[in-house]
Design an enzyme around this catalytic site. Sequence first.
Site, PDB file in Angstrom:
ATOM      1  N   GLY A  48       0.835  -1.206   0.000  1.00  0.00           N
ATOM      2  CA  GLY A  48       0.000   0.000   0.000  1.00  0.00           C
ATOM      3  C   GLY A  48       0.863   1.247   0.000  1.00  0.00           C
ATOM      4  O   GLY A  48       2.028   1.196  -0.395  1.00  0.00           O
ATOM      5  N   MET A  81       5.679 -21.263  -1.692  1.00  0.00           N
ATOM      6  CA  MET A  81       5.249 -20.037  -2.348  1.00  0.00           C
ATOM      7  C   MET A  81       4.944 -20.320  -3.826  1.00  0.00           C
ATOM      8  O   MET A  81       5.426 -21.298  -4.386  1.00  0.00           O
ATOM      9  CB  MET A  81       6.338 -18.975  -2.279  1.00  0.00           C
ATOM     10  CG  MET A  81       6.596 -18.453  -0.885  1.00  0.00           C
ATOM     11  SD  MET A  81       7.584 -19.583   0.045  1.00  0.00           S
ATOM     12  CE  MET A  81       9.118 -19.410  -0.750  1.00  0.00           C
ATOM     13  N   ASP A 129       8.930 -16.050  -6.506  1.00  0.00           N
ATOM     14  CA  ASP A 129       8.195 -17.019  -7.340  1.00  0.00           C
ATOM     15  C   ASP A 129       8.830 -17.202  -8.719  1.00  0.00           C
ATOM     16  O   ASP A 129       8.423 -18.098  -9.458  1.00  0.00           O
ATOM     17  CB  ASP A 129       6.749 -16.549  -7.565  1.00  0.00           C
ATOM     18  CG  ASP A 129       5.932 -16.538  -6.289  1.00  0.00           C
ATOM     19  OD1 ASP A 129       6.442 -17.021  -5.267  1.00  0.00           O
ATOM     20  OD2 ASP A 129       4.788 -16.043  -6.321  1.00  0.00           O
ATOM     21  N   ILE A 150      11.189 -19.263   4.789  1.00  0.00           N
ATOM     22  CA  ILE A 150      11.981 -19.225   3.553  1.00  0.00           C
ATOM     23  C   ILE A 150      12.220 -17.777   3.111  1.00  0.00           C
ATOM     24  O   ILE A 150      13.328 -17.397   2.736  1.00  0.00           O
ATOM     25  CB  ILE A 150      11.284 -20.037   2.441  1.00  0.00           C
ATOM     26  CG1 ILE A 150      11.262 -21.516   2.819  1.00  0.00           C
ATOM     27  CG2 ILE A 150      11.970 -19.810   1.100  1.00  0.00           C
ATOM     28  CD1 ILE A 150      10.518 -22.404   1.844  1.00  0.00           C
ATOM     29  N   ARG A 151      11.160 -16.970   3.173  1.00  0.00           N
ATOM     30  CA  ARG A 151      11.288 -15.572   2.728  1.00  0.00           C
ATOM     31  C   ARG A 151      12.350 -14.810   3.519  1.00  0.00           C
ATOM     32  O   ARG A 151      12.965 -13.891   3.013  1.00  0.00           O
ATOM     33  CB  ARG A 151       9.967 -14.833   2.939  1.00  0.00           C
ATOM     34  CG  ARG A 151       8.954 -15.055   1.865  1.00  0.00           C
ATOM     35  CD  ARG A 151       7.697 -14.311   2.247  1.00  0.00           C
ATOM     36  NE  ARG A 151       6.538 -15.179   2.167  1.00  0.00           N
ATOM     37  CZ  ARG A 151       5.731 -15.235   1.121  1.00  0.00           C
ATOM     38  NH1 ARG A 151       5.951 -14.485   0.084  1.00  0.00           N
ATOM     39  NH2 ARG A 151       4.712 -16.038   1.102  1.00  0.00           N
ATOM     40  N   GLU A 191       1.073 -22.248  -3.126  1.00  0.00           N
ATOM     41  CA  GLU A 191      -0.014 -21.534  -2.433  1.00  0.00           C
ATOM     42  C   GLU A 191      -1.178 -21.136  -3.342  1.00  0.00           C
ATOM     43  O   GLU A 191      -2.320 -21.073  -2.899  1.00  0.00           O
ATOM     44  CB  GLU A 191       0.528 -20.284  -1.723  1.00  0.00           C
ATOM     45  CG  GLU A 191       1.136 -19.253  -2.665  1.00  0.00           C
ATOM     46  CD  GLU A 191       1.672 -18.016  -1.948  1.00  0.00           C
ATOM     47  OE1 GLU A 191       2.751 -17.540  -2.338  1.00  0.00           O
ATOM     48  OE2 GLU A 191       1.011 -17.538  -1.018  1.00  0.00           O
ATOM     49  N   THR A 234      11.120 -11.219  -7.035  1.00  0.00           N
ATOM     50  CA  THR A 234      10.006 -12.143  -6.928  1.00  0.00           C
ATOM     51  C   THR A 234      10.544 -13.530  -6.679  1.00  0.00           C
ATOM     52  O   THR A 234      11.186 -14.127  -7.533  1.00  0.00           O
ATOM     53  CB  THR A 234       9.056 -12.096  -8.141  1.00  0.00           C
ATOM     54  OG1 THR A 234       8.389 -13.357  -8.218  1.00  0.00           O
ATOM     55  CG2 THR A 234       9.777 -11.827  -9.433  1.00  0.00           C
TER      56      THR A 234
HETATM   57  P1  ATP Z   1       5.264  -9.156  -3.902  1.00  0.00           P
HETATM   58  O1  ATP Z   1       5.787 -10.038  -4.981  1.00  0.00           O
HETATM   59  O2  ATP Z   1       5.945  -9.343  -2.619  1.00  0.00           O
HETATM   60  O3  ATP Z   1       3.768  -9.186  -3.804  1.00  0.00           O
HETATM   61  P2  ATP Z   1       4.810  -6.593  -5.065  1.00  0.00           P
HETATM   62  O4  ATP Z   1       5.729  -5.547  -5.533  1.00  0.00           O
HETATM   63  O5  ATP Z   1       3.907  -7.178  -6.099  1.00  0.00           O
HETATM   64  O6  ATP Z   1       5.696  -7.680  -4.351  1.00  0.00           O
HETATM   65  P3  ATP Z   1       2.597  -5.254  -3.776  1.00  0.00           P
HETATM   66  O7  ATP Z   1       2.237  -5.238  -2.343  1.00  0.00           O
HETATM   67  O8  ATP Z   1       1.605  -5.773  -4.737  1.00  0.00           O
HETATM   68  O9  ATP Z   1       3.958  -6.045  -3.823  1.00  0.00           O
HETATM   69  O10 ATP Z   1       2.974  -3.774  -4.260  1.00  0.00           O
HETATM   70  C1  ATP Z   1       4.055  -3.053  -3.675  1.00  0.00           C
HETATM   71  C2  ATP Z   1       3.829  -1.575  -3.771  1.00  0.00           C
HETATM   72  O11 ATP Z   1       3.504  -1.203  -5.098  1.00  0.00           O
HETATM   73  C3  ATP Z   1       2.700  -1.101  -2.881  1.00  0.00           C
HETATM   74  O12 ATP Z   1       3.184  -0.007  -2.144  1.00  0.00           O
HETATM   75  C4  ATP Z   1       1.600  -0.726  -3.828  1.00  0.00           C
HETATM   76  O13 ATP Z   1       0.882   0.395  -3.361  1.00  0.00           O
HETATM   77  C5  ATP Z   1       2.328  -0.401  -5.117  1.00  0.00           C
HETATM   78  N1  ATP Z   1       1.531  -0.783  -6.289  1.00  0.00           N
HETATM   79  C6  ATP Z   1       0.960  -1.981  -6.490  1.00  0.00           C
HETATM   80  N2  ATP Z   1       0.297  -2.001  -7.663  1.00  0.00           N
HETATM   81  C7  ATP Z   1       0.452  -0.771  -8.212  1.00  0.00           C
HETATM   82  C8  ATP Z   1      -0.003  -0.144  -9.423  1.00  0.00           C
HETATM   83  N3  ATP Z   1      -0.735  -0.805 -10.322  1.00  0.00           N
HETATM   84  N4  ATP Z   1       0.349   1.141  -9.635  1.00  0.00           N
HETATM   85  C9  ATP Z   1       1.087   1.821  -8.738  1.00  0.00           C
HETATM   86  N5  ATP Z   1       1.552   1.286  -7.593  1.00  0.00           N
HETATM   87  C10 ATP Z   1       1.239   0.019  -7.312  1.00  0.00           C
END
Ligand code: ATP
Length: 461
Positions: free
Chosen positions: A178, A276, A233, A386-387, A332, A231
């Site tokens: 977020g 994962m 994954d 693991i993470r 998962e 990632t």
């Molecule tokens: P993980 O693989 O651990 O889930 P991730 O980068 O996908 O990593 P998220 O929690 O989905 O993790 O997103 C990380 C950050 O990117 C958050 O702060 C979120 O607000 C922002 N974010 C996610 N999607 C968007 C988007 N479409 N546009 C702008 N910011 C985004």
Amino acid sequence: QQDFESRFRLPHITDIFPDSPPIPSTFCLKMRTPIGKDIPGHYSLDEEWHGYINNNDRVLLKTINYSSPKSAGAECIDPNCTWVEQWVHRAGPREKIYYKPEEVKAAIVTCGGLCPGLNDVIRQIVITLEIYGVKKIVGIPFGYRGFSDKELIEVPLSRKVVQNIHLSGGSLLGVSRGGPGVNDIVDSLEERGINMLFVLGGNGTHAGANAIHSECCKRRLKVSVIGVPKTIDNDILLMDKTFGFDTAVEEAQRAINSAYIEAHSAYHGIGVVKLMGRSSGFIAMQASLSSGQVDVCLIPEVPFNSHGPHGILRHLQYLLEMKGSAVVCVAEGAGQNLLQNTNAKDASGNIVFGDIGVYIQQETKKYFKEIGVHADVKYIDPTYMIRACRANASDGILCTVLGQNAVHGAFAGYSGITVGLCNTHYAYFPIPEVISHPRLVDPNSRMWHRCLTSTGQPDFI
Ligand code: ATP
Ligand code: MG
């Protein structure tokens, strides 16, 4: 790909390159012949040897010619993505650099969940920036949130600060989901005077990085936004391997081995391990392949039934009859269609999955009770352990090279790109293309077939 330069080069690059500052003498690829071993960073220049990457160097994305579309693996090439059959830019240091190092303020941010190797990448980015001569390097605490939360103070980074951080897992800077919108983030970049932003995160983080890059272009800010895909994954398109994956597979084997020992030591023991893999089953597949102790591997890409004559429960019964114990390894994101949809979302808007491991454990217990057969079911969920691990040797190297190349990409004047390994070469990728959808295990690929051969499992459908 033809417009890569126009999309991912910062503005006015052609005006700037002719007077490009020379790379500081302490930074030189020709670091082969140290003169005066007691003066660190000073090396002789071997004029004959040119170690820079030419901007036109290319890494080919397709390295095999399938003689028939029916050849195993030929389906792996995504027909909708025509440019994947071509090339990407080779990563590495350029002879001419876009920024004067003394005018750079670089920031690093880590977002999303934890992944082994985050500290290794942070460390190497800082070290490489310092070698370029950058003095102002900061870490943004707790992901994108650190840009807007006034209580979170940016962390000054230097070689001294990061020297030993790779010796433990997690992220020195902290992570979060977020956080603020793109406009707020770019306002904050302007306020802080940041002109290089290194973003370590998954698909969500990269979507954010791409939006930050676009907003900076709109405001005509000379800010390099460079991603390093985090990632565990391994689900980023076109990349051989992302950091943390190798460590995850190695650690997953320990969990599988524990499940095997529990199962094998009990009368009619069944061990279930959840790993994962939200949309891609690479960890479950590779861990099953490497451990050799898994009888049933379940991944999101391959649907399965739990009940019925061809379901996994009937197969587990067969395994108990045949060899007395069984081990199930489940990703998962597998079998989500079998679980109740809660519609819950996390702070970043990702769907919260039901626990497929618990489902398999409970359904297995129920099934054997109903048919009056003893079964001892043990469930292991090692995902958070693991993470949080420290990166293994192979990930340590990957992180080091990715960190260096991220800095080289920024100094080359690119923005909106991410760095990765492609056909064993390091390359720069346009962010939108590599995050358009997750890379998946192809059920028709040789690797999945090898996994099935190794577990001996049938199709559960
Ligand atoms: P993980 O693989 O651990 O889930 P991730 O980068 O996908 O990593 P998220 O929690 O989905 O993790 O997103 C990380 C950050 O990117 C958050 O702060 C979120 O607000 C922002 N974010 C996610 N999607 C968007 C988007 N479409 N546009 C702008 N910011 C985004
Ligand atoms: Mg994500």
